[in-house]
Design a protein around this motif. Sequence first.
Motif, PDB file in Angstrom:
ATOM      1  N   GLY A 109      59.884  44.872 131.557  1.00 46.76           N
ATOM      2  CA  GLY A 109      59.336  43.798 132.357  1.00 46.76           C
ATOM      3  C   GLY A 109      59.157  42.487 131.631  1.00 46.76           C
ATOM      4  O   GLY A 109      58.483  41.583 132.146  1.00 46.76           O
ATOM      5  N   VAL A 110      59.777  42.324 130.460  1.00 47.55           N
ATOM      6  CA  VAL A 110      59.576  41.088 129.695  1.00 47.55           C
ATOM      7  C   VAL A 110      60.076  39.852 130.448  1.00 47.55           C
ATOM      8  O   VAL A 110      59.546  38.750 130.279  1.00 47.55           O
ATOM      9  CB  VAL A 110      60.249  41.190 128.305  1.00 47.55           C
ATOM     10  CG1 VAL A 110      61.770  41.181 128.415  1.00 47.55           C
ATOM     11  CG2 VAL A 110      59.774  40.071 127.382  1.00 47.55           C
ATOM     12  N   GLY A 111      61.065  40.024 131.309  1.00 49.88           N
ATOM     13  CA  GLY A 111      61.568  38.896 132.084  1.00 49.88           C
ATOM     14  C   GLY A 111      60.510  38.285 132.980  1.00 49.88           C
ATOM     15  O   GLY A 111      60.460  37.064 133.166  1.00 49.88           O
ATOM     16  N   ASP A 112      59.621  39.121 133.538  1.00 48.72           N
ATOM     17  CA  ASP A 112      58.533  38.612 134.365  1.00 48.72           C
ATOM     18  C   ASP A 112      57.595  37.729 133.551  1.00 48.72           C
ATOM     19  O   ASP A 112      57.120  36.699 134.029  1.00 48.72           O
ATOM     20  CB  ASP A 112      57.733  39.772 134.966  1.00 48.72           C
ATOM     21  CG  ASP A 112      58.493  40.507 136.045  1.00 48.72           C
ATOM     22  OD1 ASP A 112      59.510  39.961 136.522  1.00 48.72           O
ATOM     23  OD2 ASP A 112      58.085  41.622 136.412  1.00 48.72           O
ATOM     24  N   VAL A 113      57.305  38.143 132.323  1.00 47.83           N
ATOM     25  CA  VAL A 113      56.395  37.381 131.472  1.00 47.83           C
ATOM     26  C   VAL A 113      57.005  36.020 131.153  1.00 47.83           C
ATOM     27  O   VAL A 113      56.332  34.987 131.187  1.00 47.83           O
ATOM     28  CB  VAL A 113      56.095  38.145 130.169  1.00 47.83           C
ATOM     29  CG1 VAL A 113      54.993  37.443 129.385  1.00 47.83           C
ATOM     30  CG2 VAL A 113      55.700  39.590 130.453  1.00 47.83           C
ATOM     31  N   GLN A 114      58.282  36.027 130.842  1.00 44.44           N
ATOM     32  CA  GLN A 114      58.958  34.780 130.506  1.00 44.44           C
ATOM     33  C   GLN A 114      58.924  33.804 131.684  1.00 44.44           C
ATOM     34  O   GLN A 114      58.622  32.622 131.530  1.00 44.44           O
ATOM     35  CB  GLN A 114      60.416  35.067 130.121  1.00 44.44           C
ATOM     36  CG  GLN A 114      60.592  35.925 128.878  1.00 44.44           C
ATOM     37  CD  GLN A 114      60.255  35.178 127.612  1.00 44.44           C
ATOM     38  OE1 GLN A 114      59.217  35.398 127.006  1.00 44.44           O
ATOM     39  NE2 GLN A 114      61.130  34.276 127.207  1.00 44.44           N
ATOM     40  N   THR A 115      59.228  34.301 132.868  1.00 44.97           N
ATOM     41  CA  THR A 115      59.319  33.441 134.043  1.00 44.97           C
ATOM     42  C   THR A 115      57.962  32.904 134.472  1.00 44.97           C
ATOM     43  O   THR A 115      57.797  31.709 134.727  1.00 44.97           O
ATOM     44  CB  THR A 115      59.924  34.220 135.231  1.00 44.97           C
ATOM     45  OG1 THR A 115      61.107  34.868 134.815  1.00 44.97           O
ATOM     46  CG2 THR A 115      60.232  33.288 136.381  1.00 44.97           C
ATOM     47  N   LYS A 116      56.992  33.786 134.558  1.00 41.92           N
ATOM     48  CA  LYS A 116      55.696  33.411 135.113  1.00 41.92           C
ATOM     49  C   LYS A 116      54.807  32.663 134.134  1.00 41.92           C
ATOM     50  O   LYS A 116      53.851  32.005 134.549  1.00 41.92           O
ATOM     51  CB  LYS A 116      54.972  34.670 135.603  1.00 41.92           C
ATOM     52  CG  LYS A 116      55.679  35.385 136.727  1.00 41.92           C
ATOM     53  CD  LYS A 116      54.971  36.685 137.085  1.00 41.92           C
ATOM     54  CE  LYS A 116      55.696  37.426 138.215  1.00 41.92           C
ATOM     55  NZ  LYS A 116      55.045  38.719 138.543  1.00 41.92           N
ATOM     56  N   ALA A 117      55.126  32.768 132.824  1.00 43.96           N
ATOM     57  CA  ALA A 117      54.213  32.196 131.846  1.00 43.96           C
ATOM     58  C   ALA A 117      54.895  31.234 130.875  1.00 43.96           C
ATOM     59  O   ALA A 117      54.637  30.026 130.893  1.00 43.96           O
ATOM     60  CB  ALA A 117      53.515  33.326 131.072  1.00 43.96           C
ATOM     61  N   LEU A 118      55.793  31.736 130.045  1.00 49.74           N
ATOM     62  CA  LEU A 118      56.379  30.910 128.991  1.00 49.74           C
ATOM     63  C   LEU A 118      57.184  29.752 129.559  1.00 49.74           C
ATOM     64  O   LEU A 118      56.998  28.597 129.155  1.00 49.74           O
ATOM     65  CB  LEU A 118      57.234  31.769 128.076  1.00 49.74           C
ATOM     66  CG  LEU A 118      57.863  31.067 126.868  1.00 49.74           C
ATOM     67  CD1 LEU A 118      57.962  32.029 125.678  1.00 49.74           C
ATOM     68  CD2 LEU A 118      59.255  30.544 127.171  1.00 49.74           C
ATOM     69  N   GLU A 119      58.081  30.025 130.471  1.00 53.06           N
ATOM     70  CA  GLU A 119      58.936  28.960 131.006  1.00 53.06           C
ATOM     71  C   GLU A 119      58.119  27.899 131.739  1.00 53.06           C
ATOM     72  O   GLU A 119      58.400  26.698 131.640  1.00 53.06           O
ATOM     73  CB  GLU A 119      59.995  29.551 131.934  1.00 53.06           C
ATOM     74  CG  GLU A 119      61.017  30.399 131.210  1.00 53.06           C
ATOM     75  CD  GLU A 119      62.128  30.890 132.122  1.00 53.06           C
ATOM     76  OE1 GLU A 119      62.515  30.122 133.029  1.00 53.06           O
ATOM     77  OE2 GLU A 119      62.596  32.017 131.933  1.00 53.06           O
TER      78      GLU A 119
END
Length: 449
Positions: A402-412
């Motif tokens: 699920g790392v893609g969710d973290v990237q999209t919702k937070a880092l990006e």
Amino acid sequence: MRTTTPDGRLPRRTLLGASAAAAAGLLTACSGGTKIGADQGGTDAAPTFSGGEYKGPKVTLEYWNGFTGGDGPHMQAMLRSFNQRYSGRIEVRNTTRQWADFYPAMPTAIAAGKGPDVAVIHNDQIATFAARRTLIPLDDVVGALGLSESDFIPAVWQAGVYDGKRYSVPLDVHCLADYWNARHLSKAGLKEAPKDRSGFEDALGELKGAGVAHPFWMPNKWPAHLMFMTLLWQFGGELYDEEGTRALWGGDAGEQALNWMVEQIRKGHSPAQVAQDAQYNAFKNNKVSFTWDGIWQINDLKETAKSVDWHLSSVPVIGGKAAVWTAGHNFVLTTQAGRDKHKVQAAKFFIDYMSARSTEWAKAGMIPARNTVRAAPEVAKLPQIRLAEDVEVFRFLPALPGVGDVQTKALELAVQQAVLGQKSPADALAEGVRTADKVLADNKQKYAK
């Protein structure tokens, strides 16, 4: 809208939205009456691969990938070669679909027996699919063939391991690169791109003085987050802790990285609020001196930017050490194939064949993962190969479900807010980390073993 994102992918904002949908699809496929796993001929039912050519009865393998762009013809050429050679024993039937559709569709299709037996997926998807038992480990393949980290670029080899098991055989790596306009640089008295911070910043100042209004445009969307991660690692930071419970990109290294990006606008090197893809299009039209983008743009520039005297180099070292965001395509074997012992053996043979003979794939602009392929004379002369002279600089997202969710919702989102001037880098990162930590906690429950 640009269509030359990695391997012909849809714009990253669309793809990452699909990643979230893919995660939801995995959960749906792994609940109730559609659970995927050993009970449906999954990992426990897969026979061991002993190496050598496939000698069983003829089988048909369903093969899925997302190579819808300029890389597609090169993959098709590799498939034709395989099918012609092994037509009497193995037929590989290809399905190519947009990555944004590919990931959500795959788990449900596999559960229904209508998905791929073999697929190519990105490294940041391996842990998610493996955690939901949609993939079969490939330790026996690499063991039978005597493959090890020393045969590949180390970072891409390590990216295929989740929970102590290997779930992929790497095909390539693709990284961020520094594209530069030689005619522009000559105005600053330069014959090649600077390699360090002082040289790069001095060159930007010289170029402005020579009449290039904005020599380095700073995007707020794709590939802004790839630039941020590259700088984060260069300043000595990390993305997440080893347990995958905390985001670490909001610390001092993250602030240095994001501050540097914002400074390029404050110093006038970039216009404010650069629209989606504007920096890349400006480079293709001789308006930008430098742009950082992925090596998948090589073939597009060859075809559509013939008036630009462009070159590419490694991203300059702005922080204290060389590092660059990198991703990779990986062959995986699914639990659908695991229901048929002959398909398992044929698929494992096919995966090794395609990985070992990826010379054609290098022509798509990728860096082959296998050392022997990169050393081949026809590959070694390709422009992207010199970016792999020091493979230790390649950095990948960690193998977290699920790392893609973290990237999209937070880092990006944090990067975008800071670059647009909506929040200070420190405030944007602090809020992003709070969101990331919550998503990471949710993922621990969602993908519990």
